[in-house]
Design a protein around this motif. Sequence first.
Motif, PDB file in Angstrom:
ATOM      1  N   ILE A  37       0.837  -1.204   0.000  1.00  0.00           N
ATOM      2  CA  ILE A  37       0.000   0.000   0.000  1.00  0.00           C
ATOM      3  C   ILE A  37       0.872   1.253   0.000  1.00  0.00           C
ATOM      4  N   ILE A  38       1.918   1.261   0.820  1.00  0.00           N
ATOM      5  CA  ILE A  38       2.810   2.416   0.871  1.00  0.00           C
ATOM      6  C   ILE A  38       3.506   2.602  -0.467  1.00  0.00           C
ATOM      7  N   MET A  39       3.968   1.494  -1.079  1.00  0.00           N
ATOM      8  CA  MET A  39       4.621   1.591  -2.381  1.00  0.00           C
ATOM      9  C   MET A  39       3.688   2.173  -3.436  1.00  0.00           C
ATOM     10  N   LEU A  40       2.443   1.726  -3.425  1.00  0.00           N
ATOM     11  CA  LEU A  40       1.470   2.243  -4.387  1.00  0.00           C
ATOM     12  C   LEU A  40       1.207   3.731  -4.175  1.00  0.00           C
ATOM     13  N   LEU A  41       1.103   4.143  -2.922  1.00  0.00           N
ATOM     14  CA  LEU A  41       0.885   5.560  -2.634  1.00  0.00           C
ATOM     15  C   LEU A  41       2.085   6.406  -3.054  1.00  0.00           C
ATOM     16  N   GLY A  64       8.500   9.874   9.385  1.00  0.00           N
ATOM     17  CA  GLY A  64       7.399   9.053   9.881  1.00  0.00           C
ATOM     18  C   GLY A  64       7.847   7.933  10.801  1.00  0.00           C
ATOM     19  N   GLY A  65       9.164   7.782  10.974  1.00  0.00           N
ATOM     20  CA  GLY A  65       9.677   6.808  11.927  1.00  0.00           C
ATOM     21  C   GLY A  65      10.173   5.500  11.332  1.00  0.00           C
ATOM     22  N   LEU A  66      10.239   5.403  10.006  1.00  0.00           N
ATOM     23  CA  LEU A  66      10.724   4.170   9.406  1.00  0.00           C
ATOM     24  C   LEU A  66      12.247   4.128   9.419  1.00  0.00           C
ATOM     25  N   LYS A  67      12.794   2.922   9.491  1.00  0.00           N
ATOM     26  CA  LYS A  67      14.241   2.724   9.463  1.00  0.00           C
ATOM     27  C   LYS A  67      14.722   2.717   8.022  1.00  0.00           C
ATOM     28  N   SER A  68      16.033   2.909   7.851  1.00  0.00           N
ATOM     29  CA  SER A  68      16.592   2.989   6.498  1.00  0.00           C
ATOM     30  C   SER A  68      16.375   1.701   5.711  1.00  0.00           C
ATOM     31  N   VAL A  69      16.410   0.565   6.375  1.00  0.00           N
ATOM     32  CA  VAL A  69      16.180  -0.720   5.698  1.00  0.00           C
ATOM     33  C   VAL A  69      14.758  -0.774   5.154  1.00  0.00           C
ATOM     34  N   ILE A  71      12.793   1.798   4.505  1.00  0.00           N
ATOM     35  CA  ILE A  71      12.634   2.808   3.456  1.00  0.00           C
ATOM     36  C   ILE A  71      13.200   2.293   2.141  1.00  0.00           C
ATOM     37  N   GLY A  72      14.380   1.696   2.214  1.00  0.00           N
ATOM     38  CA  GLY A  72      15.002   1.144   1.009  1.00  0.00           C
ATOM     39  C   GLY A  72      14.134   0.105   0.340  1.00  0.00           C
ATOM     40  N   LYS A  73      13.523  -0.725   1.147  1.00  0.00           N
ATOM     41  CA  LYS A  73      12.633  -1.759   0.608  1.00  0.00           C
ATOM     42  C   LYS A  73      11.434  -1.132  -0.098  1.00  0.00           C
ATOM     43  N   LEU A  74      10.919  -0.061   0.467  1.00  0.00           N
ATOM     44  CA  LEU A  74       9.731   0.578  -0.097  1.00  0.00           C
ATOM     45  C   LEU A  74      10.008   1.339  -1.388  1.00  0.00           C
ATOM     46  N   ILE A  75      11.160   2.022  -1.454  1.00  0.00           N
ATOM     47  CA  ILE A  75      11.411   2.841  -2.636  1.00  0.00           C
ATOM     48  C   ILE A  75      12.320   2.161  -3.649  1.00  0.00           C
ATOM     49  N   GLY A  76      12.851   1.003  -3.296  1.00  0.00           N
ATOM     50  CA  GLY A  76      13.661   0.258  -4.250  1.00  0.00           C
ATOM     51  C   GLY A  76      15.115   0.682  -4.302  1.00  0.00           C
ATOM     52  N   TRP A  77      15.611   1.242  -3.237  1.00  0.00           N
ATOM     53  CA  TRP A  77      17.014   1.640  -3.147  1.00  0.00           C
ATOM     54  C   TRP A  77      17.728   0.748  -2.148  1.00  0.00           C
ATOM     55  N   PRO A  78      19.044   0.574  -2.313  1.00  0.00           N
ATOM     56  CA  PRO A  78      19.794  -0.172  -1.298  1.00  0.00           C
ATOM     57  C   PRO A  78      19.855   0.619   0.011  1.00  0.00           C
ATOM     58  N   ASP A  79      20.004  -0.103   1.094  1.00  0.00           N
ATOM     59  CA  ASP A  79      20.038   0.491   2.421  1.00  0.00           C
ATOM     60  C   ASP A  79      21.138   1.548   2.533  1.00  0.00           C
TER      61      ASP A  79
END
Length: 95
Positions: A37-41, A64-69, A71-79
Amino acid sequence: MKGYSPVLSTRFRGIRMTRNNPETNSEDALSNRLDIIIMLLLDRQRTQDKKITKADQIRMLYSGGLKSVEIGKLIGWPDSAVRTEISKMRRDKKK
Protein backbone atom coordinates in the motif's frame (compact mmCIF):
# COMPACT_ATOMS: atom_id res chain seq x y z
CA MET A 1 20.31 -34.17 22.69
CA LYS A 2 19.53 -34.05 26.34
CA GLY A 3 18.21 -30.73 27.58
CA TYR A 4 17.68 -29.31 24.09
CA SER A 5 14.84 -26.85 23.99
CA PRO A 6 13.76 -25.42 20.62
CA VAL A 7 12.21 -22.45 22.41
CA LEU A 8 15.48 -21.47 24.05
CA SER A 9 17.52 -22.04 20.91
CA THR A 10 15.33 -19.73 18.81
CA ARG A 11 15.80 -17.03 21.41
CA PHE A 12 19.34 -16.49 20.20
CA ARG A 13 18.58 -16.76 16.49
CA GLY A 14 15.55 -14.50 16.51
CA ILE A 15 12.01 -15.48 15.67
CA ARG A 16 11.75 -17.68 12.64
CA MET A 17 8.79 -17.86 10.33
CA THR A 18 6.99 -21.18 10.67
CA ARG A 19 3.71 -22.52 9.46
CA ASN A 20 2.91 -23.61 12.99
CA ASN A 21 2.92 -20.06 14.28
CA PRO A 22 -0.24 -18.36 12.97
CA GLU A 23 0.54 -15.08 14.76
CA THR A 24 3.82 -14.70 12.90
CA ASN A 25 2.19 -15.57 9.57
CA SER A 26 -0.62 -13.06 9.99
CA GLU A 27 1.74 -10.31 11.18
CA ASP A 28 4.07 -10.87 8.24
CA ALA A 29 1.17 -10.94 5.81
CA LEU A 30 -0.17 -7.70 7.25
CA SER A 31 3.26 -6.11 7.08
CA ASN A 32 3.65 -7.16 3.44
CA ARG A 33 0.26 -5.72 2.55
CA LEU A 34 1.04 -2.44 4.27
CA ASP A 35 4.35 -2.27 2.39
CA ILE A 36 2.50 -2.72 -0.89
CA ILE A 37 0.00 0.00 0.00
CA ILE A 38 2.81 2.42 0.87
CA MET A 39 4.62 1.59 -2.38
CA LEU A 40 1.47 2.24 -4.39
CA LEU A 41 0.89 5.56 -2.63
CA LEU A 42 4.49 6.63 -3.24
CA ASP A 43 4.20 5.65 -6.89
CA ARG A 44 0.96 7.60 -7.26
CA GLN A 45 2.50 10.62 -5.59
CA ARG A 46 5.49 10.49 -7.96
CA THR A 47 3.29 10.34 -11.03
CA GLN A 48 1.00 13.16 -9.90
CA ASP A 49 3.69 15.54 -8.71
CA LYS A 50 6.80 15.40 -10.92
CA LYS A 51 8.70 17.68 -8.52
CA ILE A 52 8.83 15.06 -5.75
CA THR A 53 12.10 13.15 -5.77
CA LYS A 54 13.12 9.94 -4.07
CA ALA A 55 15.06 12.08 -1.58
CA ASP A 56 11.79 13.84 -0.68
CA GLN A 57 10.12 10.50 -0.19
CA ILE A 58 12.99 9.30 2.00
CA ARG A 59 12.61 12.45 4.09
CA MET A 60 8.87 11.85 4.52
CA LEU A 61 9.24 8.17 5.40
CA TYR A 62 12.15 8.84 7.78
CA SER A 63 10.22 11.58 9.56
CA GLY A 64 7.40 9.05 9.88
CA GLY A 65 9.68 6.81 11.93
CA LEU A 66 10.72 4.17 9.41
CA LYS A 67 14.24 2.72 9.46
CA SER A 68 16.59 2.99 6.50
CA VAL A 69 16.18 -0.72 5.70
CA GLU A 70 12.41 -0.35 5.55
CA ILE A 71 12.63 2.81 3.46
CA GLY A 72 15.00 1.14 1.01
CA LYS A 73 12.63 -1.76 0.61
CA LEU A 74 9.73 0.58 -0.10
CA ILE A 75 11.41 2.84 -2.64
CA GLY A 76 13.66 0.26 -4.25
CA TRP A 77 17.01 1.64 -3.15
CA PRO A 78 19.79 -0.17 -1.30
CA ASP A 79 20.04 0.49 2.42
CA SER A 80 23.41 2.23 2.02
CA ALA A 81 22.00 4.77 -0.44
CA VAL A 82 19.11 5.54 1.89
CA ARG A 83 21.50 6.03 4.83
CA THR A 84 23.60 8.39 2.71
CA GLU A 85 20.54 10.43 1.83
CA ILE A 86 19.47 10.56 5.50
CA SER A 87 22.92 11.76 6.55
CA LYS A 88 22.81 14.50 3.88
CA MET A 89 19.40 15.48 5.19
CA ARG A 90 20.76 15.74 8.75
CA ARG A 91 23.77 17.80 7.62
CA ASP A 92 21.52 20.23 5.74
CA LYS A 93 19.30 20.53 8.79
CA LYS A 94 22.26 21.52 11.01
CA LYS A 95 23.29 24.38 8.68
